[in-house]
Design a protein around this motif. Structure first.
Motif, mmCIF file in Angstrom:
data_model
loop_
_atom_site.group_PDB
_atom_site.id
_atom_site.type_symbol
_atom_site.label_atom_id
_atom_site.label_comp_id
_atom_site.label_asym_id
_atom_site.label_seq_id
_atom_site.Cartn_x
_atom_site.Cartn_y
_atom_site.Cartn_z
ATOM 1 N N LEU A 192 -5.004 -1.071 7.666
ATOM 2 C CA LEU A 192 -4.576 -2.448 7.217
ATOM 3 C C LEU A 192 -3.830 -3.355 8.351
ATOM 4 C CD1 LEU A 192 -3.473 -1.858 3.695
ATOM 5 C CD2 LEU A 192 -5.206 -3.158 4.284
ATOM 6 N N LEU A 206 -4.462 4.733 5.730
ATOM 7 C CA LEU A 206 -4.914 3.453 5.152
ATOM 8 C C LEU A 206 -3.989 2.260 5.724
ATOM 9 C CD1 LEU A 206 -6.642 1.462 3.488
ATOM 10 C CD2 LEU A 206 -5.501 2.185 1.492
ATOM 11 N N TRP A 221 -8.476 -4.870 -0.558
ATOM 12 C CA TRP A 221 -7.297 -3.988 -0.928
ATOM 13 C C TRP A 221 -6.697 -4.955 -2.212
ATOM 14 C CZ3 TRP A 221 -2.362 -4.421 -2.290
ATOM 15 C CH2 TRP A 221 -1.617 -3.083 -2.507
ATOM 16 N N SER A 222 -6.232 -4.481 -3.101
ATOM 17 C CA SER A 222 -5.752 -4.997 -4.360
ATOM 18 C C SER A 222 -4.477 -4.438 -4.927
ATOM 19 C CB SER A 222 -6.775 -5.705 -5.207
ATOM 20 O OG SER A 222 -7.259 -4.485 -6.041
ATOM 21 N N ALA A 282 -5.140 -0.543 -6.503
ATOM 22 C CA ALA A 282 -3.893 0.505 -5.890
ATOM 23 C C ALA A 282 -3.206 0.976 -7.076
ATOM 24 C CB ALA A 282 -2.933 -0.229 -5.003
ATOM 25 N N ASN A 301 0.992 -1.009 0.247
ATOM 26 C CA ASN A 301 -0.017 -0.057 -0.053
ATOM 27 C C ASN A 301 0.938 1.379 -0.080
ATOM 28 O OD1 ASN A 301 -2.410 1.670 0.560
ATOM 29 N ND2 ASN A 301 -1.228 2.002 2.506
ATOM 30 N N GLN A 351 0.917 3.064 -3.614
ATOM 31 C CA GLN A 351 -0.123 4.132 -3.542
ATOM 32 C C GLN A 351 0.665 5.705 -3.413
ATOM 33 O OE1 GLN A 351 -4.348 3.443 -3.846
ATOM 34 N NE2 GLN A 351 -4.276 2.411 -1.653
#
Length: 286
Positions: free
Chosen positions: A221, A217, A177-178, A182, A110, A114
């Motif tokens: 997670l 985020l 989430w993938s 992302a 992430n 991102q």
């Protein structure tokens, strides 16, 4: 928005050496080690398939600048400094036994995809005199490799069916989430940051906001499993019995992370991982 790079890292081979050196200096159940081994696999895959990209030179430059942002976070922590906000959740909770290894892997992805990826694409375009559209096809071509690695990570680290019901809040959270989603979001950030390239103050504000949002985020997670079920015990997940790649010498300026404990295994795609919530109300490093 300084370009992501560290001393001695000039090509993909240097990146691979640094990632291997980091892996050698961490115990395998460390949260950063979980992400690092997965990232090493991706980087080696890009290096192997470099000739299949439309613009190999641009992909190689992007790979180095992209990795550089993660390496700068590692170097910052090794020097006692705070990493960017997007990386703080992973580094702060890396030793928490109540966080499942899959959560560590996805939190690292992430932060890197991102936040770091959009900035690395913009840096690459600036250095090579390219427009983002000229890199877009190769950018999306990497998605296939990342999707394969993400699938392998989930299969290796996902709790078994006997504990899925108990850990349903976690599986719901990480299932949303993938990599694909992302990277689509990251490309949108590329277009926004590129559009602001003539307005440095606005670009910096946008990058700072992105850093903070991705960090939030990441904390979601990494919500410890102990907060969901303090007596639950997830299974021990072992990596495939594959021979680990030879550890290369760290590049100039690589931080010394210390040797792993005696007898620590480092073989396989991912380190041997143990998700075992504390039963006495304590957590590592607290």
């Amino acid at each position: 928005m300084p370009a992501g790079s560290t001393d001695g890292v000039r090509g993909i081979d240097d990146v691979v050496r640094r990632l291997r050196a980091i892996a050698a200096g961490l115990p395998p159940n460390d949260g950063v080690a979980v992400f690092n081994r997965m990232y090493l696999t991706v980087t080696e895959g890009v290096r192997t398939g470099l000739g299949g990209f439309a613009d190999p030179a641009a992909v190689a430059e992007l790979d180095v600048l992209f990795a550089g942002r993660y390496l700068l976070a590692v170097d910052a922590v090794a020097a006692g400094r705070r990493p960017p906000a997007c990386w703080r959740p992973l580094f702060e909770q890396r030793a928490d036994p109540e966080v499942h290894p899959l959560q560590f892997a996805l939190a690292g992805m992430n932060a890197h995809i991102q936040h770091d990826l959009p900035l690395a694409v913009v840096d690459t375009c600036r250095r090579l005199g390219r427009e983002p559209e000229q890199l877009e096809d190769d950018y999306h071509r990497i998605n296939g490799l990342l999707a394969e690695v993400e699938t392998a990570v989930r299969e290796q680290l996902m709790p078994g069916p006997d504990v899925l019901e108990r850990l349903e809040p976690m599986t719901h959270r990480i299932g949303a989430w993938s990599v694909g989603t992302a990277r689509v979001a990251a490309w949108g950030s590329v277009r926004l940051l590129w559009g602001l390239r003539g307005q440095p103050a606005a670009a910096r504000a946008c990058a700072a906001a992105l850093d903070g949002a991705v960090g939030l985020l990441g904390r979601a997670l990494l919500l410890p499993l102990g907060l969901l079920d303090p007596v639950a015990e997830a299974p021990v997940v072992e990596a495939p019995a594959a021979e680990a790649p030879a550890v290369g010498a760290p590049a100039v300026g690589a931080p010394s992370l210390g040797p792993p404990p005696a007898g620590t295994p480092v073989a396989g795609l991912l380190p041997v991982a143990r998700s075992r919530p504390a039963t006495d109300g304590t957590r590592a490093g607290r």
